[in-house]
Enzyme design. Structure first.
Site, PDB file in Angstrom:
ATOM      1  N   GLU A 151     -20.985 -11.702 -39.724  1.00  0.00           N
ATOM      2  CA  GLU A 151     -22.159 -10.866 -39.877  1.00  0.00           C
ATOM      3  C   GLU A 151     -22.112 -10.197 -41.245  1.00  0.00           C
ATOM      4  OE1 GLU A 151     -22.526  -8.242 -36.480  1.00  0.00           O
ATOM      5  OE2 GLU A 151     -22.079  -9.835 -35.053  1.00  0.00           O
ATOM      6  N   GLY A 152     -23.023  -9.284 -41.491  1.00  0.00           N
ATOM      7  CA  GLY A 152     -22.985  -8.508 -42.723  1.00  0.00           C
ATOM      8  C   GLY A 152     -23.011  -9.363 -43.974  1.00  0.00           C
TER       9      GLY A 152
END
Length: 367
Positions: A151-152
């Protein structure tokens, strides 16, 4: 022709040629429930011992393995501290419970990443360290495979990296190589799953990396070349249909999380394939039906975009049988749609097992 018109035109041109289910190569049930187990933290939902994971779950993802630093590639899995997780079992009992679940036909995977575990394989050295450190976790507990939950800022696409078949961005190229290496090391029985957010997959209908003028977020749809490169080795893709902004579907309309239409539209995109940045000449090809599951929060506490049991089952029924659809009509009928993923097993217990018990019974009742 503007993007919305082009997308709508292509949607009309898409056919139902991909609606025949293909027999899955794995030995999981025809319909699966995938759940994440908070194995390294409690997250307010309470600790669940591996031995106490309910039988409804077919795939148990240990959350999470995380890197020692963002670019090291060195993944470590540390079990939850006893102070945070009262009732924590010993490491020996944890490993024994994993073996017991596997004896019941369950698959237990190590999930890498999560919200806090940023992994950027910027170099060949980081790639090789990733392979060796993940292998060490798998071997230590005798796990069945790996879940990628990047993610991110873990993935992005460099300017000019526009060829789905031949990506050039190091973090993408090295992740693909690492996954192929792990698959080769463990063989056909290796279970590989992914849980990207819609931002990294379906957003590719509109944006792919920084775009032609460099103005878009370089992370946009950056999972697509990874999924595409390992599609022959991929067991399950369960995109997170939560914590998402509105996403354009194949009908050229924006869909918002929390209702059945969102789940139908998002699943339809990976089941039917979709044009990247609205370009009918550059299409992300469909995945097999047995490779696709729908990712959901197990309760209102687990994430934004919680969908009621009735709405989830309405969406699944629309996709799998063609009946009970709402405003969005999928491009085909997908009787082989594999199942549901939940964040998380812990939050499901916190919610009196509504997710696993309701959806297990529903999936088992489908023909």
């Amino acid at each position: 022709m503007n993007l919305r018109a082009a997308a709508a035109a292509l949607a009309l041109a898409l056919t139902t040629l991909h609606t025949t289910p293909v027999q899955a190569a794995d030995d999981l049930p025809e319909r699966v429930l995938v759940g994440y187990l908070h194995a390294s933290f409690a997250n307010g939902s309470g600790y669940v011992k591996m031995s106490d994971v309910p039988a409804e779950w077919d795939v148990i993802n240990l959350a999470f393995g995380e890197p020692t630093s963002v670019t090291s590639g060195d993944i470590r899995f540390e079990r939850c501290p006893a102070a945070e997780c009262p009732g924590l079992e010993s490491d020996a009992d944890f490993a024994a419970a994993i073996r017991a679940k596997q004896a019941q036909g369950k698959k237990v995977l190590i999930s890498i990443g999560g919200q806090n575990g940023q992994v950027q394989l910027t170099t060949a050295a980081a790639r090789d360290t990733f392979v060796e450190s993940v292998s060490a976790i798998i071997d230590r507990y005798g796990l069945d495979g790996l879940d990628i939950d990047f993610e991110g800022h873990s993935l992005h696409l460099d300017p000019g990296d526009t060829d789905l078949d031949a990506p050039t961005t190091p973090v993408v190229v090295n992740l693909i190589a690492a996954l192929k290496s792990l698959k080769s090391r463990y063989g056909d029985g290796f279970v590989l799953t992914m849980a990207p957010e819609t931002f990294f997959v379906q957003l590719g209908h509109q944006f792919y990396g920084p775009g032609p003028n460099g103005a878009a977020d370089p992370r946009s749809a950056s999972y697509l070349p990874v999924i595409h490169a390992v599609r022959d080795d991929l067991t399950l893709l369960h995109v997170q249909h939560y914590n998402s902004g509105p996403i354009m579907g194949l009908d050229g309309q924006y869909h918002t999380m929390g209702g059945h239409d969102f789940h139908v539209a998002m699943a339809d995109m990976v089941l039917a394939g979709f044009p990247i940045m609205g370009d009918a000449g550059n299409v992300f090809p469909p995945l097999r039906q047995d490779q696709v599951a729908i990712g959901l929060p197990a309760s209102v506490n687990a994430g934004n975009g919680f969908t009621t049991v009735a709405e989830v089952q309405k969406a699944f029924g629309c996709l799998a049988t063609g009946d009970g659809c709402g405003t969005y009509r999928p491009r085909g009928v997908y009787p082989g749609l594999r199942g549901l993923m939940a964040w998380s097993i812990n939050w499901d217990r916190h919610n009196a097992y509504e997710f696993s018990r309701s959806h297990r019974a529903y999936l088992d009742g489908l023909t």
